[in-house]
Design an enzyme around this catalytic site. Structure first.
Site, PDB file in Angstrom:
ATOM      1  N   VAL A   1      40.241  39.893  41.217  1.00  0.00           N
ATOM      2  CA  VAL A   1      39.439  38.971  40.404  1.00  0.00           C
ATOM      3  C   VAL A   1      39.833  37.526  40.700  1.00  0.00           C
ATOM      4  O   VAL A   1      38.993  36.645  40.816  1.00  0.00           O
ATOM      5  CB  VAL A   1      39.610  39.278  38.885  1.00  0.00           C
ATOM      6  CG1 VAL A   1      38.892  38.241  38.031  1.00  0.00           C
ATOM      7  CG2 VAL A   1      39.077  40.667  38.568  1.00  0.00           C
TER       8      VAL A   1
ATOM      9  N   ARG B   1      35.627  36.758  13.708  1.00  0.00           N
ATOM     10  CA  ARG B   1      34.319  37.235  13.256  1.00  0.00           C
ATOM     11  C   ARG B   1      33.182  36.246  13.384  1.00  0.00           C
ATOM     12  O   ARG B   1      32.258  36.248  12.594  1.00  0.00           O
ATOM     13  CB  ARG B   1      34.410  37.818  11.835  1.00  0.00           C
ATOM     14  CG  ARG B   1      34.918  39.254  11.938  1.00  0.00           C
ATOM     15  CD  ARG B   1      35.763  39.647  10.799  1.00  0.00           C
ATOM     16  NE  ARG B   1      37.010  38.902  10.792  1.00  0.00           N
ATOM     17  CZ  ARG B   1      37.854  38.897   9.780  1.00  0.00           C
ATOM     18  NH1 ARG B   1      37.579  39.563   8.692  1.00  0.00           N
ATOM     19  NH2 ARG B   1      38.974  38.222   9.861  1.00  0.00           N
TER      20      ARG B   1
ATOM     21  N   LEU C   1      51.110  55.442  48.473  1.00  0.00           N
ATOM     22  CA  LEU C   1      52.310  56.021  49.081  1.00  0.00           C
ATOM     23  C   LEU C   1      52.373  55.649  50.565  1.00  0.00           C
ATOM     24  O   LEU C   1      53.448  55.530  51.142  1.00  0.00           O
ATOM     25  CB  LEU C   1      52.296  57.544  48.900  1.00  0.00           C
ATOM     26  CG  LEU C   1      53.621  58.243  49.160  1.00  0.00           C
ATOM     27  CD1 LEU C   1      54.680  57.829  48.130  1.00  0.00           C
ATOM     28  CD2 LEU C   1      53.469  59.764  49.139  1.00  0.00           C
ATOM     29  N   ASP C   2      51.208  55.424  51.168  1.00  0.00           N
ATOM     30  CA  ASP C   2      51.157  55.059  52.589  1.00  0.00           C
ATOM     31  C   ASP C   2      51.668  53.644  52.842  1.00  0.00           C
ATOM     32  O   ASP C   2      52.029  53.317  53.973  1.00  0.00           O
ATOM     33  CB  ASP C   2      49.726  55.211  53.134  1.00  0.00           C
ATOM     34  CG  ASP C   2      48.728  54.395  52.333  1.00  0.00           C
ATOM     35  OD1 ASP C   2      48.708  54.527  51.088  1.00  0.00           O
ATOM     36  OD2 ASP C   2      47.986  53.609  52.937  1.00  0.00           O
TER      37      ASP C   2
ATOM     38  N   GLY D   1      42.128  36.333  43.292  1.00  0.00           N
ATOM     39  CA  GLY D   1      42.489  35.959  44.660  1.00  0.00           C
ATOM     40  C   GLY D   1      43.940  35.524  44.808  1.00  0.00           C
ATOM     41  O   GLY D   1      44.381  35.136  45.891  1.00  0.00           O
TER      42      GLY D   1
ATOM     43  N   ARG E   1      49.875  38.555  44.654  1.00  0.00           N
ATOM     44  CA  ARG E   1      50.576  39.257  43.587  1.00  0.00           C
ATOM     45  C   ARG E   1      52.085  39.235  43.819  1.00  0.00           C
ATOM     46  O   ARG E   1      52.544  39.383  44.951  1.00  0.00           O
ATOM     47  CB  ARG E   1      50.088  40.699  43.504  1.00  0.00           C
ATOM     48  CG  ARG E   1      48.644  40.779  43.062  1.00  0.00           C
ATOM     49  CD  ARG E   1      48.153  42.213  42.989  1.00  0.00           C
ATOM     50  NE  ARG E   1      46.745  42.239  42.613  1.00  0.00           N
ATOM     51  CZ  ARG E   1      45.870  43.161  42.994  1.00  0.00           C
ATOM     52  NH1 ARG E   1      46.265  44.150  43.767  1.00  0.00           N
ATOM     53  NH2 ARG E   1      44.630  43.099  42.602  1.00  0.00           N
TER      54      ARG E   1
ATOM     55  N   THR F   1      46.808  58.008  49.499  1.00  0.00           N
ATOM     56  CA  THR F   1      47.363  57.798  50.842  1.00  0.00           C
ATOM     57  C   THR F   1      46.468  56.915  51.712  1.00  0.00           C
ATOM     58  O   THR F   1      46.653  56.861  52.929  1.00  0.00           O
ATOM     59  CB  THR F   1      47.566  59.149  51.557  1.00  0.00           C
ATOM     60  OG1 THR F   1      46.308  59.837  51.579  1.00  0.00           O
ATOM     61  CG2 THR F   1      48.606  60.010  50.870  1.00  0.00           C
TER      62      THR F   1
ATOM     63  N   GLY G   1      39.744  44.148  37.739  1.00  0.00           N
ATOM     64  CA  GLY G   1      39.013  44.305  38.985  1.00  0.00           C
ATOM     65  C   GLY G   1      39.394  45.645  39.573  1.00  0.00           C
ATOM     66  O   GLY G   1      40.520  45.837  40.013  1.00  0.00           O
ATOM     67  N   HIS G   2      38.481  46.601  39.517  1.00  0.00           N
ATOM     68  CA  HIS G   2      38.785  47.930  40.063  1.00  0.00           C
ATOM     69  C   HIS G   2      38.116  48.072  41.416  1.00  0.00           C
ATOM     70  O   HIS G   2      36.918  47.831  41.557  1.00  0.00           O
ATOM     71  CB  HIS G   2      38.275  49.016  39.112  1.00  0.00           C
ATOM     72  CG  HIS G   2      39.033  49.073  37.819  1.00  0.00           C
ATOM     73  ND1 HIS G   2      38.657  49.850  36.762  1.00  0.00           N
ATOM     74  CD2 HIS G   2      40.173  48.450  37.442  1.00  0.00           C
ATOM     75  CE1 HIS G   2      39.531  49.689  35.773  1.00  0.00           C
ATOM     76  NE2 HIS G   2      40.448  48.851  36.171  1.00  0.00           N
TER      77      HIS G   2
ATOM     78  N   ASP H   1      46.289  46.879  38.414  1.00  0.00           N
ATOM     79  CA  ASP H   1      46.266  46.987  39.880  1.00  0.00           C
ATOM     80  C   ASP H   1      47.106  48.147  40.402  1.00  0.00           C
ATOM     81  O   ASP H   1      47.668  48.088  41.483  1.00  0.00           O
ATOM     82  CB  ASP H   1      46.718  45.669  40.535  1.00  0.00           C
ATOM     83  CG  ASP H   1      45.954  44.506  39.966  1.00  0.00           C
ATOM     84  OD1 ASP H   1      44.719  44.608  39.904  1.00  0.00           O
ATOM     85  OD2 ASP H   1      46.584  43.523  39.544  1.00  0.00           O
TER      86      ASP H   1
END
Ligand code: IMP
Ligand code: MG
Length: 332
Positions: A249, A137, A281-282, A251, A254, A321, A42-43, A13
């Site tokens: 992913v 395997r 950074l923002d 919810g 964080r 930003t 999750g991107h 993240d």
């Protein structure tokens, strides 16, 4: 830059999706390949006001000219992948390596119960149990999965051929270095190594092929799931600073902490990082929102960037930003 790898420097993240989509739009890679674990990632990519949450496809999907591949080391959830292909209309440019291992329903169920859920706090997407079967395997491979039959190919061969032709190939890592099974804080880690070297192995290229390793850090730290987080803020302070985020992913809220230079230095070393991308950074300095020119940054923000460069000994070449793929200060 014929071959670049983008990896997460912390706990996932970091905003890799945003940086990758910027590079993909600007540098026109011939091929973008997903390495990493699988759909536990999750991107998030925002292009023209539309938010895409990608768990299987490379984030370079935003560039219509880029071929999209999934390396052999990656676990594939066929339902998730097929849905993303349909949503993005990318049917004609996706290749899944014949040797990718498949996540089955029983893996998802095993990941949502007992030790993995309660002690580790996994994403519940089946990746740990599927990697476990793979190591033992008796896992199923992509070539045995009917849903994927239109997409199967030899990714390593195609990527190496493209590099032989001096084309630009972009390798996308997932998660973050501190979640590596080998180099993170075991057992609060994911189910394999996720450093830049692992991404090479996932895709099937040797280490001498790589020209640039771009390590992505967010301007503060977040972590989902269990495990140590140095200088962790309590939830109220996290919200007061505006650092609250919810897992894309899972919810889940964080956990958050300030930027950790020691952790970041270790991550640069583990990945042999050549450059740094610094995102959000923002969020740290609201005066940065939407800025795309370095000289327009408020002074405290550019001082923070300069300090990161001094402390880590690498140039900060991309600065995020804002949400849109184009909200980037690009110093390359
Ligand atoms: P797993 O990868 O689902 O087995 O989860 C193991 C640990 O890695 C948990 O702490 C997860 O929250 C974390 N994790 C796995 N993937 C990601 C990710 O893409 N972003 C952030 N954390 C992740
Ligand atoms: Mg994520």
């Amino acid at each position: 830059m014929p071959c670049s790898i983008v990896v997460g420097g912390a706990f996932g993240d970091e905003g890799k999706g945003k940086i990758i989509s910027h590079i993909a739009l600007k540098e026109n890679p011939s091929i973008a390949v997903r390495g990493g674990v699988g759909p536990n990632a999750g991107h998030t990519v925002v292009k023209d006001g539309k938010t895409l949450k990608l768990r299987m496809l490379p984030c370079a999907v935003v560039n219509q000219r880029t071929r999209l591949m999934i390396g052999a080391g990656v676990l594939v959830d066929p339902q998730v992948l097929v849905k993303e292909i349909a949503e993005t209309g990318s049917q004609n440019r996706v290749t899944v390596d014949v040797n990718c291992a498949i996540i089955e329903q029983r893996h998802i169920e095993a990941d949502r119960a007992g030790y993995l859920k309660e002690k580790i706090g996994t994403t519940g997407t089946g990746t740990g149990p599927a990697n476990s079967d793979r190591v033992l395997r008796f896992g199923k491979l992509a070539c045995e999965e009917g849903l994927l039959s239109d997409y199967i190919g030899d990714v390593s061969l195609q990527v190496n051929a493209s590099l032989d032709r001096k084309e630009f190939v972009l390798l996308e890592g997932t998660q973050g270095t501190m979640l590596s099974l080998y180099h993170g804080v075991y057992p609060f880690v994911t189910s394999k190594d996720v450093s830049a070297s692992a991404v090479c192995s996932d895709v099937g290229i040797g280490p001498k092929r790589v020209d640039q390793v771009i390590v992505v850090f967010k301007s503060y730290l977040t972590r989902v799931g269990s495990g140590p987080l140095v200088n962790e803020l309590d939830p109220a302070e996290t919200v007061r600073r505006g650092w609250q985020e919810y897992g894309s992913v899972t919810g889940r809220l964080r956990r958050a902490a300030p930027f950790d230079y020691e952790l970041a230095r270790r991550s640069i070393t583990l990945n042999s990082g050549t450059q740094i991308a610094l995102t959000k950074l923002d969020t740290l300095f609201p005066g940065c929102a939407g800025v795309r020119d370095y000289t327009k940054l408020p002074r405290e923000a550019s001082e923070f960037v300069a300090n990161v460069e001094t402390e880590l000994g690498r140039p900060v070449v991309y600065i995020g930003t804002g949400n849109e793929a184009e909200d980037v200060i690009d110093r390359t």
